[in-house]
Design an enzyme around this catalytic site. Sequence first.
Site, PDB file in Angstrom:
ATOM      1  N   GLU A 122     -17.953  64.074  75.420  1.00 37.85           N
ATOM      2  CA  GLU A 122     -17.060  64.719  76.384  1.00 37.85           C
ATOM      3  C   GLU A 122     -17.110  64.031  77.754  1.00 37.85           C
ATOM      4  OE1 GLU A 122     -16.161  69.085  78.426  1.00 37.85           O
ATOM      5  OE2 GLU A 122     -18.008  68.780  77.308  1.00 37.85           O
ATOM      6  N   GLU A 141      -4.752  83.958  74.938  1.00 39.45           N
ATOM      7  CA  GLU A 141      -5.188  85.139  74.192  1.00 39.45           C
ATOM      8  C   GLU A 141      -6.705  85.085  74.010  1.00 39.45           C
ATOM      9  OE1 GLU A 141      -5.025  88.704  72.262  1.00 39.45           O
ATOM     10  OE2 GLU A 141      -3.323  87.678  73.197  1.00 39.45           O
TER      11      GLU A 141
END
Length: 198
Positions: A122, A141
Amino acid sequence: MGSDTHLREVPVARTELLKGHFLHVVRDTVQLPSGREATREYVLHPGAVMVIGWLDDGRLVMERQYRHPLREVMVEFPAGKLDAGEGSLACARRELLEETGYSAREWAFAGRLAPTIAYSDEIIDIWFARGLSAGERQLDEGEFLDVFSATPDELQAWCRSGAIIDCKTLVGALWLQNVLSGAWTLDWSGTMPPAVAR
């Protein structure tokens, strides 16, 4: 710095260990500089951004969000991962708006950090944003977080006391401290140097 060929490992083979909704874990077999083989297990990551949002009064846009692996609510700068094919600045604009409701008039690329080099590839791009205007958040959501503002002094105090332990936010605080002191400068063109652009 000189040659680093005596330190490099050469990938030989890869085994996929997990391909989940978010995480992709692999095991690479590598040839060591000594000629022997070893394995390296790590997480493949699409990359991410972090945004240091600077309000007109000098305060900073911050978040409080529950992080399940640590079972704690963390204080952080807004951040999020790149979608497939998405540019770094586009992601920064999207994440700032979605998580905080703010849009920015000006952007400056600061730098990059690799938060977990031992077990993930990352890379997080650090962006500063100013000329902020408030709007409606567009949370995903299942995403729950509080947005608040803090002074640079409050941020530094939380970093010093251990109230903030998130590594990207600690690095963001370092950048902010150096920008405020005049030691480091920002280019508010909203572009990344060619050497680091994805």
